[in-house]
Design a protein around this motif. Structure first.
Motif, mmCIF file in Angstrom:
data_model
loop_
_atom_site.group_PDB
_atom_site.id
_atom_site.type_symbol
_atom_site.label_atom_id
_atom_site.label_comp_id
_atom_site.label_asym_id
_atom_site.label_seq_id
_atom_site.Cartn_x
_atom_site.Cartn_y
_atom_site.Cartn_z
ATOM 1 N N THR A 246 0.818 -1.211 0.000
ATOM 2 C CA THR A 246 0.000 0.000 0.000
ATOM 3 C C THR A 246 0.852 1.261 0.000
ATOM 4 O O THR A 246 0.402 2.309 -0.466
ATOM 5 N N LYS A 247 2.082 1.167 0.491
ATOM 6 C CA LYS A 247 2.962 2.333 0.445
ATOM 7 C C LYS A 247 3.222 2.749 -1.001
ATOM 8 O O LYS A 247 3.325 3.935 -1.323
ATOM 9 N N VAL A 248 3.300 1.776 -1.902
ATOM 10 C CA VAL A 248 3.483 2.072 -3.324
ATOM 11 C C VAL A 248 2.169 2.536 -3.955
ATOM 12 O O VAL A 248 2.098 3.616 -4.561
ATOM 13 N N ILE A 249 1.135 1.744 -3.794
ATOM 14 C CA ILE A 249 -0.127 2.007 -4.491
ATOM 15 C C ILE A 249 -0.819 3.254 -3.966
ATOM 16 O O ILE A 249 -1.357 4.063 -4.741
ATOM 17 N N ASN A 250 -0.815 3.447 -2.664
ATOM 18 C CA ASN A 250 -1.494 4.613 -2.110
ATOM 19 C C ASN A 250 -0.784 5.918 -2.474
ATOM 20 O O ASN A 250 -1.429 6.947 -2.670
ATOM 21 N N HIS A 251 0.534 5.881 -2.580
ATOM 22 C CA HIS A 251 1.231 7.088 -3.030
ATOM 23 C C HIS A 251 0.944 7.360 -4.510
ATOM 24 O O HIS A 251 0.920 8.520 -4.931
ATOM 25 N N TYR A 252 0.739 6.329 -5.283
ATOM 26 C CA TYR A 252 0.318 6.514 -6.673
ATOM 27 C C TYR A 252 -1.039 7.226 -6.718
ATOM 28 O O TYR A 252 -1.233 8.190 -7.474
ATOM 29 N N GLU A 253 -1.968 6.781 -5.879
ATOM 30 C CA GLU A 253 -3.297 7.398 -5.836
ATOM 31 C C GLU A 253 -3.220 8.832 -5.330
ATOM 32 O O GLU A 253 -3.932 9.721 -5.822
ATOM 33 N N LEU A 255 -0.659 10.867 -5.647
ATOM 34 C CA LEU A 255 -0.108 11.691 -6.724
ATOM 35 C C LEU A 255 -1.171 12.026 -7.760
ATOM 36 O O LEU A 255 -1.244 13.163 -8.247
ATOM 37 N N LYS A 256 -1.994 11.058 -8.113
ATOM 38 C CA LYS A 256 -3.080 11.321 -9.059
ATOM 39 C C LYS A 256 -4.003 12.405 -8.527
ATOM 40 O O LYS A 256 -4.454 13.278 -9.273
ATOM 41 N N LEU A 257 -4.260 12.358 -7.226
ATOM 42 C CA LEU A 257 -5.169 13.327 -6.614
ATOM 43 C C LEU A 257 -4.547 14.718 -6.577
ATOM 44 O O LEU A 257 -5.208 15.716 -6.906
ATOM 45 N N ARG A 258 -3.282 14.813 -6.185
ATOM 46 C CA ARG A 258 -2.649 16.108 -5.955
ATOM 47 C C ARG A 258 -2.185 16.784 -7.246
ATOM 48 O O ARG A 258 -2.422 17.969 -7.450
ATOM 49 N N THR A 259 -1.491 16.048 -8.087
ATOM 50 C CA THR A 259 -0.813 16.680 -9.217
ATOM 51 C C THR A 259 -1.087 16.012 -10.554
ATOM 52 O O THR A 259 -0.706 16.543 -11.596
ATOM 53 N N GLY A 260 -1.715 14.844 -10.517
ATOM 54 C CA GLY A 260 -1.793 14.064 -11.743
ATOM 55 C C GLY A 260 -0.480 13.324 -11.957
ATOM 56 O O GLY A 260 0.574 13.732 -11.457
#
Length: 306
Positions: A246-253, A255-260
């Motif tokens: 989840t450390k990988v996947i949640n940071h991906y999500e 990033l999508k939320l904050r900056t794309g």
């Protein structure tokens, strides 16, 4: 202190009663808060006996009160506890504390003074006094893409490891994120918070999610004079493999939320995840390295599909 002297404190917990008792006692012994009305909300994903609650209530000082909510099985998860608190809290100033922290005796007084000093702030956080990082550790965080030189900045891969600089600061500073073990928000700044599919269970990164939503409405401040100790109790946390994944996947999500997900941001997250995989593999932490590898594979697949 001036204005309406009220504060809600939400403690989200799950079967860590010894830790929770220490946390509550550190709240009960706060100094310099005469006239402050404090409501403490315990939001429980576990099982707490009424006799334990009655014993705690018998110790509450004047001006404080304790509320308790045991969640249903279908309501499980830290982010849902946070959301419940935003609806249940009586007061506009809402402090989230982990159940395994102990506050310095003047924490609440300093917190209110910080909001007075920064009246436009929608969030204020403090500094964990037990968190230390060597020069080598700070360099590794920079090399791996987990940190920045500025203490209030998320890394380009979306990680919050710039917190390793917080104990070195002498003055309050503006920040893009608050630390989940102690983060205080204007409740109105969290009016847009809602459950998301990728935040479940231990909800790794939920503090960054809440910080992002609050930050849309105003500045957030970290005050180094707001001191506490976060013990980081391992009890009731997800397994190491799941945390790494989840450390990988949640940071991906996030990033999508904050900056794309720009090509640069994606490359930085992939680099950070690969570094963490290599680091744990070398240390033979098999569960963690397996989780990071699973996250990297899914990250690559998600980018291919997008």
């Amino acid at each position: 202190m001036s204005g309406s002297l009220t504060l809600s404190i939400a403690i989200c917990t799950r079967n860590r009663h010894e830790d929770l008792r220490k946390c509550l006692k550190s709240i009960f012994r706060q100094q310099g808060i005469a006239g402050l009305a404090v409501e403490i909300l315990i939001i429980d994903d576990g099982d707490t006996q009424e006799s334990w609650l009655q014993e705690v209530r018998s110790e509450i000082p004047s001006g404080m009160e304790l509320g308790y909510h045991r969640k249903k099985r279908e309501e499980a998860g830290l982010i849902k506890s946070r959301i419940y608190a935003t609806h249940a809290a009586r007061y506009e100033t809402l402090l989230f504390l982990d159940d395994d922290v102990e506050l310095e005796a003047d924490y609440l007084a300093v917190l209110l003074r910080t909001f007075e000093r920064y009246p436009d702030a929608v969030g204020v956080g403090g500094v964990d006094q037990s968190f230390s990082c060597s020069l080598k550790g700070r360099l590794l965080m920079l090399v791996s893409g987990r940190s920045r030189f500025a203490p209030g900045k998320l890394s380009y891969s979306g990680f919050a490891s710039a917190m390793n600089l917080w104990n070195r600061q002498k003055r309050s500073f503006r920040t893009e994120f608050l630390h989940g073990c102690n983060m205080c928000f204007r409740k109105s700044a969290l009016r847009d918070v809602e459950p998301v599919e990728w935040l479940n269970g231990y909800s790794l990164g939920e503090d960054l999610y809440l910080s992002y939503l609050a930050g849309l409405h105003g500045p957030m401040i970290v005050n180094p004079e707001l001191k506490l100790v976060h013990y980081g109790s391992p009890a009731s946390r997800d397994k190491e493999e799941q945390v790494a994944y989840t450390k990988v996947i949640n940071h991906y999500e996030l990033l999508k939320l904050r900056t794309g997900i720009t090509p640069f941001r994606y490359a930085m997250l992939l680099w950070t995840a690969s570094f963490l995989y290599a680091e744990t593999a070398l240390k033979r932490r098999k569960e963690a390295s397996s989780g990071y590898l699973r996250g990297i594979r899914e990250l690559r697949g998600a980018q291919t599909r997008s």
